[in-house]
Design a protein around this motif. Structure first.
Motif, PDB file in Angstrom:
ATOM      1  N   GLU A 102       0.796  -1.218   0.000  1.00 12.27           N
ATOM      2  CA  GLU A 102       0.000   0.000   0.000  1.00 12.27           C
ATOM      3  C   GLU A 102       0.837   1.280   0.000  1.00 12.27           C
ATOM      4  O   GLU A 102       0.314   2.358   0.266  1.00 12.27           O
ATOM      5  N   GLN A 164      -8.193  -1.569  -3.497  1.00 10.62           N
ATOM      6  CA  GLN A 164      -9.483  -1.701  -2.826  1.00 10.62           C
ATOM      7  C   GLN A 164      -9.677  -3.133  -2.327  1.00 10.62           C
ATOM      8  O   GLN A 164      -9.425  -4.089  -3.057  1.00 10.62           O
ATOM      9  N   ASP A 189     -17.558  -3.582   4.539  1.00  7.56           N
ATOM     10  CA  ASP A 189     -16.408  -2.731   4.833  1.00  7.56           C
ATOM     11  C   ASP A 189     -15.486  -2.651   3.625  1.00  7.56           C
ATOM     12  O   ASP A 189     -15.080  -3.681   3.065  1.00  7.56           O
ATOM     13  N   CYS A 190     -15.165  -1.431   3.233  1.00  2.00           N
ATOM     14  CA  CYS A 190     -14.306  -1.203   2.070  1.00  2.00           C
ATOM     15  C   CYS A 190     -13.071  -0.425   2.507  1.00  2.00           C
ATOM     16  O   CYS A 190     -13.188   0.617   3.159  1.00  2.00           O
ATOM     17  N   ARG A 191     -11.912  -0.915   2.138  1.00  2.00           N
ATOM     18  CA  ARG A 191     -10.658  -0.176   2.369  1.00  2.00           C
ATOM     19  C   ARG A 191     -10.138   0.264   0.999  1.00  2.00           C
ATOM     20  O   ARG A 191      -9.955  -0.570   0.099  1.00  2.00           O
ATOM     21  N   VAL A 193      -7.099   2.580  -0.791  1.00  2.00           N
ATOM     22  CA  VAL A 193      -5.821   3.271  -0.599  1.00  2.00           C
ATOM     23  C   VAL A 193      -5.336   3.785  -1.955  1.00  2.00           C
ATOM     24  O   VAL A 193      -5.154   3.000  -2.891  1.00  2.00           O
ATOM     25  N   VAL A 204      -6.096   7.120   2.515  1.00  2.00           N
ATOM     26  CA  VAL A 204      -6.317   5.809   3.120  1.00  2.00           C
ATOM     27  C   VAL A 204      -7.675   5.848   3.810  1.00  2.00           C
ATOM     28  O   VAL A 204      -7.835   6.470   4.859  1.00  2.00           O
ATOM     29  N   ASN A 206     -11.173   3.836   5.269  1.00  2.00           N
ATOM     30  CA  ASN A 206     -11.892   2.645   5.717  1.00  2.00           C
ATOM     31  C   ASN A 206     -13.362   3.030   5.821  1.00  2.00           C
ATOM     32  O   ASN A 206     -13.733   3.889   6.624  1.00  2.00           O
ATOM     33  N   HIS A 208     -17.455   1.991   6.099  1.00  2.00           N
ATOM     34  CA  HIS A 208     -18.406   1.004   6.603  1.00  2.00           C
ATOM     35  C   HIS A 208     -19.780   1.322   6.024  1.00  2.00           C
ATOM     36  O   HIS A 208     -20.350   2.378   6.316  1.00  2.00           O
TER      37      HIS A 208
END
Length: 230
Positions: A102, A164, A189-191, A193, A204, A206, A208
């Protein structure tokens, strides 16, 4: 119980099981069943009638209207018109934890937590670490609109990667309160970066999502069709 209404197992107008039956079936305390019924009453899904029982009175609103994008342009378009309610801003925040792929951390970060709304209902909580040098370029814009669209308008930044990851989680106390859902309810939940051309993680996030709004749709044969035509 909400899933039974969503799936149609409990149809509108149906009388649901008694509190005693639900208590036995789910293996939880009676007070928990009562709290769940009250929550679903407030959502307009159940109607408790004195002396008659509890009936299904409606369907979930906005069911699975949000399709999580699987390409970057669609992701940017999907947030362009989001209505944000800013909850918390920290201009000098600790850096986020980054996985090996990342990128490297920026010199410093601002942290922004917001709640996004659709038709006056909250549907996602965004916890964002944004490279502070980018944040300082337009504090006001970043605290009132989706940061992703602002970044894409900047001519002096080149993105090299947009990583993602989507997982299924549960609502912690803060997320549950902000999304107006029960503690421990499922969330998507999606991350995300964003890494620039210097291998710096400048964004970055996060995120929900409320489970009732979320879906991931794609044509699994789309690439096969293109390959066949070629």
């Amino acid at each position: 119980m909400r899933q039974r209404v969503e799936s149609g197992r409990w149809q509108e107008g149906d009388k649901i099981s008694t509190i005693e039956e639900l208590e036995t079936e789910f293996g939880v305390a009676r007070v928990t069943i009562r709290q769940a019924i009250e929550m679903l009453r407030n959502e307009g899904l159940l109607d408790a009638q004195q002396g008659r029982g509890t009936f299904v009175s409606g369907r979930p609103r906005n069911r699975h209207w949000l399709n999580l994008a699987n390409d970057f342009e669609s992701m940017v378009d999907s947030v362009r018109n989001n209505v944000l309610k800013r909850v918390y801003v920290e201009e000098n925040a600790d850096p986020p934890r980054l996985a090996a792929h990342e990128g490297r951390p920026a010199a410093s970060y601002a942290f922004l937590r917001s709640v996004q709304y659709n038709e006056d209902e909250p549907f996602s909580v965004v916890n964002l670490h944004l490279a502070r040098n980018l944040y300082l370029k337009d504090r006001k814009r970043f605290t009132h609109t989706a940061a992703l669209t602002k970044i894409m308008e900047m001519d002096d930044i080149t993105l090299a990667h947009a990583h993602q990851v989507v997982t299924i989680g549960v609502a912690d106390p803060e997320t549950a309160e902000l999304l107006k859902i029960g503690l421990g309810e499922p969330t998507a939940d999606c991350r995300l970066v964003l890494v620039d051309s210097n291998d710096i993680a400048v964004y970055v996030a996060n995120i929900h999502y409320h489970r009732s709004c979320f879906a991931l749709r794609s044509d699994l044969l789309e690439k096969s069709k293109k390959r066949t035509k070629a």
